[in-house]
Design an enzyme around this catalytic site. Sequence first.
Site, PDB file in Angstrom:
ATOM      1  N   GLY A  74       0.840  -1.195   0.000  1.00 12.24           N
ATOM      2  CA  GLY A  74       0.000   0.000   0.000  1.00 12.24           C
ATOM      3  C   GLY A  74       0.870   1.238   0.000  1.00 12.24           C
ATOM      4  O   GLY A  74       0.607   2.217   0.705  1.00 12.24           O
ATOM      5  N   GLY A 109      -0.392   4.951  -0.585  1.00 15.88           N
ATOM      6  CA  GLY A 109      -1.412   5.500   0.301  1.00 15.88           C
ATOM      7  C   GLY A 109      -0.894   6.659   1.134  1.00 15.88           C
ATOM      8  O   GLY A 109       0.315   6.901   1.240  1.00 15.88           O
ATOM      9  N   LEU A 131      -0.906   7.103   4.438  1.00 14.83           N
ATOM     10  CA  LEU A 131      -0.123   6.699   5.597  1.00 14.83           C
ATOM     11  C   LEU A 131       1.312   6.374   5.202  1.00 14.83           C
ATOM     12  O   LEU A 131       2.263   6.791   5.874  1.00 14.83           O
ATOM     13  CB  LEU A 131      -0.769   5.491   6.278  1.00 14.83           C
ATOM     14  CG  LEU A 131       0.004   4.889   7.457  1.00 14.83           C
ATOM     15  CD1 LEU A 131       0.106   5.891   8.603  1.00 14.83           C
ATOM     16  CD2 LEU A 131      -0.656   3.598   7.933  1.00 14.83           C
ATOM     17  N   ARG A 151       3.024   7.395   2.507  1.00 11.91           N
ATOM     18  CA  ARG A 151       3.742   8.575   2.027  1.00 11.91           C
ATOM     19  C   ARG A 151       4.125   9.520   3.165  1.00 11.91           C
ATOM     20  O   ARG A 151       5.232  10.050   3.194  1.00 11.91           O
ATOM     21  CB  ARG A 151       2.912   9.330   0.988  1.00 11.91           C
ATOM     22  CG  ARG A 151       2.646   8.574  -0.297  1.00 11.91           C
ATOM     23  CD  ARG A 151       2.189   9.524  -1.407  1.00 11.91           C
ATOM     24  NE  ARG A 151       1.213  10.503  -0.944  1.00 11.91           N
ATOM     25  CZ  ARG A 151      -0.105  10.329  -0.952  1.00 11.91           C
ATOM     26  NH1 ARG A 151      -0.601   9.186  -1.388  1.00 11.91           N
ATOM     27  NH2 ARG A 151      -0.921  11.276  -0.534  1.00 11.91           N
ATOM     28  N   LYS A 168      -3.983  -0.728  13.109  1.00 11.82           N
ATOM     29  CA  LYS A 168      -5.294  -0.751  13.743  1.00 11.82           C
ATOM     30  C   LYS A 168      -6.337  -0.170  12.777  1.00 11.82           C
ATOM     31  O   LYS A 168      -5.956   0.508  11.811  1.00 11.82           O
ATOM     32  CB  LYS A 168      -5.262   0.054  15.039  1.00 11.82           C
ATOM     33  CG  LYS A 168      -4.980   1.547  14.815  1.00 11.82           C
ATOM     34  CD  LYS A 168      -5.098   2.345  16.077  1.00 11.82           C
ATOM     35  CE  LYS A 168      -4.947   3.831  15.758  1.00 11.82           C
ATOM     36  NZ  LYS A 168      -5.140   4.695  16.913  1.00 11.82           N
ATOM     37  N   GLU A 188      -8.307  15.446  21.084  1.00  8.70           N
ATOM     38  CA  GLU A 188      -7.757  15.972  19.831  1.00  8.70           C
ATOM     39  C   GLU A 188      -8.606  17.147  19.372  1.00  8.70           C
ATOM     40  O   GLU A 188      -9.843  17.087  19.411  1.00  8.70           O
ATOM     41  CB  GLU A 188      -7.718  14.875  18.765  1.00  8.70           C
ATOM     42  CG  GLU A 188      -6.792  13.718  19.142  1.00  8.70           C
ATOM     43  CD  GLU A 188      -6.690  12.672  18.044  1.00  8.70           C
ATOM     44  OE1 GLU A 188      -7.530  12.701  17.125  1.00  8.70           O
ATOM     45  OE2 GLU A 188      -5.777  11.822  18.117  1.00  8.70           O
ATOM     46  N   HIS A 201      -4.958   2.001  22.412  1.00  8.29           N
ATOM     47  CA  HIS A 201      -4.116   2.965  23.126  1.00  8.29           C
ATOM     48  C   HIS A 201      -4.507   3.118  24.589  1.00  8.29           C
ATOM     49  O   HIS A 201      -3.656   3.001  25.486  1.00  8.29           O
ATOM     50  CB  HIS A 201      -4.179   4.322  22.431  1.00  8.29           C
ATOM     51  CG  HIS A 201      -3.495   5.409  23.202  1.00  8.29           C
ATOM     52  ND1 HIS A 201      -2.138   5.425  23.403  1.00  8.29           N
ATOM     53  CD2 HIS A 201      -3.987   6.493  23.857  1.00  8.29           C
ATOM     54  CE1 HIS A 201      -1.814   6.484  24.130  1.00  8.29           C
ATOM     55  NE2 HIS A 201      -2.912   7.141  24.429  1.00  8.29           N
ATOM     56  N   ARG A 251     -15.776  21.402  24.984  1.00  9.35           N
ATOM     57  CA  ARG A 251     -15.123  20.615  26.021  1.00  9.35           C
ATOM     58  C   ARG A 251     -15.671  19.198  26.122  1.00  9.35           C
ATOM     59  O   ARG A 251     -15.256  18.442  27.001  1.00  9.35           O
ATOM     60  CB  ARG A 251     -15.267  21.325  27.369  1.00  9.35           C
ATOM     61  CG  ARG A 251     -14.635  22.701  27.383  1.00  9.35           C
ATOM     62  CD  ARG A 251     -14.781  23.365  28.753  1.00  9.35           C
ATOM     63  NE  ARG A 251     -14.259  24.718  28.729  1.00  9.35           N
ATOM     64  CZ  ARG A 251     -12.981  25.049  28.870  1.00  9.35           C
ATOM     65  NH1 ARG A 251     -12.088  24.095  29.054  1.00  9.35           N
ATOM     66  NH2 ARG A 251     -12.597  26.302  28.838  1.00  9.35           N
TER      67      ARG A 251
END
Length: 642
Positions: free
Chosen positions: A176, A179, A181, A183, A313, A381, A404, A623
């Site tokens: 892949g 793709g 990710l 690159r 994942k 995030e 995680h 929030r």
Amino acid sequence: MSVSFSHFSIPFSESAGAPSISLFPGAAHNFQLLRGSRLVPYGGGDFCRRFCGLKLRKIKKLNIQQRNRKQVPANEFRSIRNQHKDQSDNPSRNLANDEQFSEEASTISLPNDSSEDRTGATSHQKKSSLSSSQTGVSKKPGVSLQSPSSSVQTHSLNLNVDDHHRGPSLSIAVIGATGELARNKIFPALFALYYSGFLPENVGIFGYSRKDLTDEDLRSLIASTLTCRIDHQQNCGDKMDMFLSRTYYLNGGYDNKEGMSKLNARMEHIEGGYQANRIFYLSVPQEALLDVASSLADNAQTKKGWNRIIIEKPFGFDAVSSQQFTKSLLSKFEEKQIYRIDHLLGRNLIENLTVLRFSNLVFEPLWSRTYIRNVQVILSEDLSMQIGRYFDGYGVIRDIVHSHMLQTIALLAMEPPISLDGEDIRNEKVKVLRSIRKLEPSDVILGQYKATSGDKVDVSLSNLTPTFFAAALYIDNARWDGVPFLIKAGVGLIKHRVEIRIQFNQVPGNLYRERIRHNTDLATNELILRDVPDEAILVKVNNKIPGLGLQLDASELNLLYKDKYNVEVPDSYEHLLLDVIDGDNHLFLRSDELAAAWSVLNPILHQIDQNKIVPELYELGGRGPVGAYYLWAKHGAPWADD
């Protein structure tokens, strides 16, 4: 026949010839022929010194063809030390040459060598160890040196190898390769490792996808994403050119079996028939993962070294699909070949957890329900963080919480492992995951951001896809009984923040309770491990404000990494890729960890699927759901304001 004396043993082939041997002029009187073709020398010191000198001259002569070899990065030797650990990664690996050499090799054992002799011998051993572990040329009888004090061994000396003209000792294939990710993350991480000397100079990088490209096309595609270390910059252009020249491309087409056969042929051609290890990074969509992995296992694995595969994942959609996928993988690969990667686990904060716990006496005695009131793991995030295209349908639970968040809790709460070996650490982590109490819906808050067409986010999320998850977990074991582990993970929030907060119990019978009263900051000591925005370790303690009178203040003892360490922090992909190369798997999920994590979350996922839990809407850039505040209050934890 063999020559032996108090600290020397030299076995010789029985066909070596006459029983009388003259190694040194005038030394024949030092030997007495014994029964069983064994000669015993007498004479001691002078003979030993002369024999050691001959030994070093012989080794120097055997290695004369390696004098001009370039120095190999130190981490390549670390990778080679894992070679024996991974020899069984491919059951069909041919070890005939190693066995033949082991039977023919001569051995010199020198327990009482001088330190100078041992140092010289060890230097030669390290040079020869690399070529013996990573080359496939025919082996000649060599010399093995062993000292009980150092336990350094080498099994062969390859005399006809020139690393400048041989194939790669390590081949890395990115499936892949075109793709996003690959690159933006994988190729830049590989180049960073290459530039820093953590990859062998003759490494082979292979890109594989369905697009009709050439080697030069791939090199042009990734060249703009490669950068050199800010704190180095030496020979940046030359290193980049060398890396790109070692990068190759293959169009696999739409038949993965045929494509993997072509990839194997291309890799064998570049490797030139030498022994080489292979890593396959499967950066492909979830729906294609099983077919790609199966085709790779049958058609692209090397028989001249170990093979490892990296899987991104999410690891399944639920417990059932994950179990089926794991079963299929284990029918093709051994567990130790599989590396389930989560880039969030490659952060320095996660790696530092075991160091902080087990190398500091001040923390480990406090690490239990006796002193700790609650533990908070927070990952929020903001709008600048882009979520993957697969996010809708998987959501924050399958994407972030499953791997995680639960892995962070496992590392925080596990018992001390018997060693730092990856399997020992994983054994302790899985015990924690299996001890987590079944989640109750009343201890879970789900949220979803409200977005409009003007917002730069995905507005096509389904009604049930959560973008926020908060929960209170309990670990039912002797160390953590009754301590809530509060986790909060969300996207589209006001601030990007990744941290762990460990709040301690209040001081019993506190003499300053009249001064503290209801001030929670003064009542609670806290250890904060922060990754974002600024990596730091903070300890909140109470102290007296200077001046007349008695006034208390909650202050922070602050270790700010950017002030303490003037180094560029590597990307998490660099860290994890280096771990794969070195065979360090403690930050990668094992199959039983995967199943244990799903057993924690599966009941909540079923509730969501049956519409029994509906996400609470929250403002994009806000929030998060209001319900999370009440959840924290329910379990007696002060809310850490964003």
